[in-house]
Design a protein around this motif. Structure first.
Motif, PDB file in Angstrom:
ATOM      1  N   ASP A  16      11.648  -2.581 -22.777  1.00 12.83           N
ATOM      2  CA  ASP A  16      10.322  -3.178 -22.980  1.00 12.83           C
ATOM      3  C   ASP A  16       9.169  -2.232 -23.238  1.00 12.83           C
ATOM      4  O   ASP A  16       8.527  -2.630 -24.109  1.00 12.83           O
ATOM      5  CB  ASP A  16      10.117  -4.128 -21.563  1.00 12.83           C
ATOM      6  N   SER A  22       9.426  -1.120 -26.719  1.00 12.52           N
ATOM      7  CA  SER A  22       8.901  -2.250 -27.625  1.00 12.52           C
ATOM      8  C   SER A  22       7.366  -2.280 -27.903  1.00 12.52           C
ATOM      9  O   SER A  22       7.005  -2.923 -28.860  1.00 12.52           O
ATOM     10  CB  SER A  22       9.671  -3.706 -27.322  1.00 12.52           C
ATOM     11  N   GLN A  23       6.758  -1.824 -26.830  1.00 15.61           N
ATOM     12  CA  GLN A  23       5.209  -1.656 -26.842  1.00 15.61           C
ATOM     13  C   GLN A  23       4.535  -1.052 -27.921  1.00 15.61           C
ATOM     14  O   GLN A  23       3.292  -0.855 -27.863  1.00 15.61           O
ATOM     15  CB  GLN A  23       4.668  -1.918 -25.335  1.00 15.61           C
ATOM     16  N   ILE A  82       3.215   0.694 -30.852  1.00 21.08           N
ATOM     17  CA  ILE A  82       2.855   0.216 -31.959  1.00 21.08           C
ATOM     18  C   ILE A  82       2.431   1.613 -33.133  1.00 21.08           C
ATOM     19  O   ILE A  82       1.460   1.996 -32.521  1.00 21.08           O
ATOM     20  CB  ILE A  82       1.712  -0.886 -32.096  1.00 21.08           C
ATOM     21  N   ARG A 123       4.200  -7.053 -33.982  1.00 21.88           N
ATOM     22  CA  ARG A 123       5.079  -7.234 -32.554  1.00 21.88           C
ATOM     23  C   ARG A 123       4.313  -8.365 -31.929  1.00 21.88           C
ATOM     24  O   ARG A 123       3.025  -8.499 -31.954  1.00 21.88           O
ATOM     25  CB  ARG A 123       5.344  -6.177 -31.790  1.00 21.88           C
ATOM     26  N   GLY A 124       5.113  -9.131 -30.978  1.00 17.83           N
ATOM     27  CA  GLY A 124       4.604  -9.954 -30.185  1.00 17.83           C
ATOM     28  C   GLY A 124       4.124 -11.256 -31.074  1.00 17.83           C
ATOM     29  O   GLY A 124       4.855 -11.647 -31.954  1.00 17.83           O
ATOM     30  N   LYS A 125       3.192 -12.025 -30.334  1.00 18.63           N
ATOM     31  CA  LYS A 125       2.663 -13.465 -30.832  1.00 18.63           C
ATOM     32  C   LYS A 125       1.471 -13.131 -31.631  1.00 18.63           C
ATOM     33  O   LYS A 125       0.844 -14.196 -32.125  1.00 18.63           O
ATOM     34  CB  LYS A 125       2.508 -14.178 -29.853  1.00 18.63           C
ATOM     35  N   LYS A 126       1.172 -12.083 -31.999  1.00 18.80           N
ATOM     36  CA  LYS A 126      -0.286 -12.238 -32.768  1.00 18.80           C
ATOM     37  C   LYS A 126      -0.082 -11.004 -33.860  1.00 18.80           C
ATOM     38  O   LYS A 126       0.923 -10.182 -33.950  1.00 18.80           O
ATOM     39  CB  LYS A 126      -1.546 -11.638 -32.077  1.00 18.80           C
ATOM     40  N   ARG A 127      -0.580 -11.458 -35.032  1.00 19.77           N
ATOM     41  CA  ARG A 127      -0.632 -10.369 -36.204  1.00 19.77           C
ATOM     42  C   ARG A 127      -1.965 -10.048 -36.252  1.00 19.77           C
ATOM     43  O   ARG A 127      -3.037 -11.172 -36.714  1.00 19.77           O
ATOM     44  CB  ARG A 127      -0.099 -10.966 -37.508  1.00 19.77           C
ATOM     45  N   ARG A 161       2.812 -17.380 -34.917  1.00 19.29           N
ATOM     46  CA  ARG A 161       2.020 -16.188 -34.866  1.00 19.29           C
ATOM     47  C   ARG A 161       0.931 -16.361 -35.803  1.00 19.29           C
ATOM     48  O   ARG A 161       0.842 -16.634 -37.161  1.00 19.29           O
ATOM     49  CB  ARG A 161       2.818 -15.119 -35.106  1.00 19.29           C
TER      50      ARG A 161
END
Length: 298
Positions: A71, A74-75, A77, A116-120, A138
């Protein structure tokens, strides 16, 4: 580890000490005699064998540690930034989600190598046309100076140079949510835009205007065409400066406010465009290296 040690990962020696402590607790809680026997014999066991045994007993612990480490990784960027020079032709950028961005001259776009995640999210300074890939899970957000534009899948143009007194957002298709923020990043206004609507925000006065336009005029720069309607001369020359990489000075402030209608093409020379603007023969043009000075005739 990332919350207790500022994002630092455990060293190898620290992991080994953790395994040793875990081994002692497991053995003491289940069979003290086995603990003694194991301690004596562990000198003769290969180190990897010892840790393999602990790993087998402590599978849940291993899974937890692996998840935390994964995890953490994965953060991370990786951000890319593309900058176009004055006079550059539109630059095409394909984002990791398949969205396409056309970046105009004297502009920059900062975007993640992979969303990554729920936002672009991307950051724009200058002008760009966005053709956003639809992803209902997203949202896509374009950040400019004190403004953000949220979409799911749509096509729109943003003109937002930091040095300009205004920003212009034009929606071609789909729907966008536009938000304005003050200098303290507090939201001051939020509105939804429909196709062929254009939102103009005067950053200096705070005045805003939402109108219906021909959206193709806003994106014709993609084909090297720059139309202007009732535009002050200062606005036109600022546009020319970014396209041709020059400086245009107009000493007479009243003349800067004179309005023009027409269009010019990126294939035209700057001398030809100056002649067209001077169709009334109202000023004299002086060239000094990459600077053009427009003096009004007395």
């Amino acid at each position: 580890y990332d919350s207790r040690k500022g994002g630092l990962m455990p060293e190898t020696d620290e992991i080994i000490l953790c395994w040793d402590r875990l081994w002692k607790e497991l053995i003491s809680s289940s069979n003290p005699s086995y603990k003694v026997r194991k301690r004596r014999s562990r000198r003769f066991l290969p180190r990897m064998g010892r840790y393999a045994a602990v790993a087998a007993v402590s599978l849940a612990f291993i899974i937890t540690v692996t998840f935390l480490i994964s995890d953490y990784s994965s953060q991370q960027i990786v951000w890319n930034e593309i900058r176009t020079e004055a006079g550059a032709t539109p630059h095409t950028i394909q984002l990791s989600d398949g969205s396409i961005v056309q970046l105009n001259a004297s502009s920059s776009l900062r975007y993640p190598e992979t969303f990554r995640g729920k936002k672009r999210e991307v950051h724009l300074e200058g002008e760009a046309f966005f053709d956003i890939h639809t992803d209902k899970r997203r949202s896509f957000t374009v950040h400019t100076h004190n403004q953000s534009i949220q979409v799911l899948g749509t096509r729109f143009n943003v003109l937002a140079y930091a040095a300009d007194d205004y920003s212009v957002t034009t929606l071609v298709s789909g729907k966008i949510l536009l938000e304005l923020f003050d200098t303290d990043h507090e939201q001051r206004k939020s509105l939804e835009m429909q196709p062929d609507q254009q939102f103009v925000w005067n950053k200096r006065s705070g005045e805003i205007r939402l109108s219906t336009v021909d959206s193709h005029d806003a994106i014709s720069w993609l084909d090297g065409v720059y139309p202007f309607r009732d535009s002050p001369l200062s606005e036109i020359t600022t546009r020319l400066e970014r396209i041709y990489g020059i400086t245009i000075l107009i000493p007479d402030s009243s003349y800067r406010r004179e309005q023009y209608n027409g269009k010019f093409f990126s294939g035209q020379s700057i001398e030809e465009i100056m002649d067209i603007l001077n169709f009334k023969d109202e000023f004299q043009t002086h060239h000094q290296n990459d600077t053009i000075i427009l003096h009004t005739r007395k």
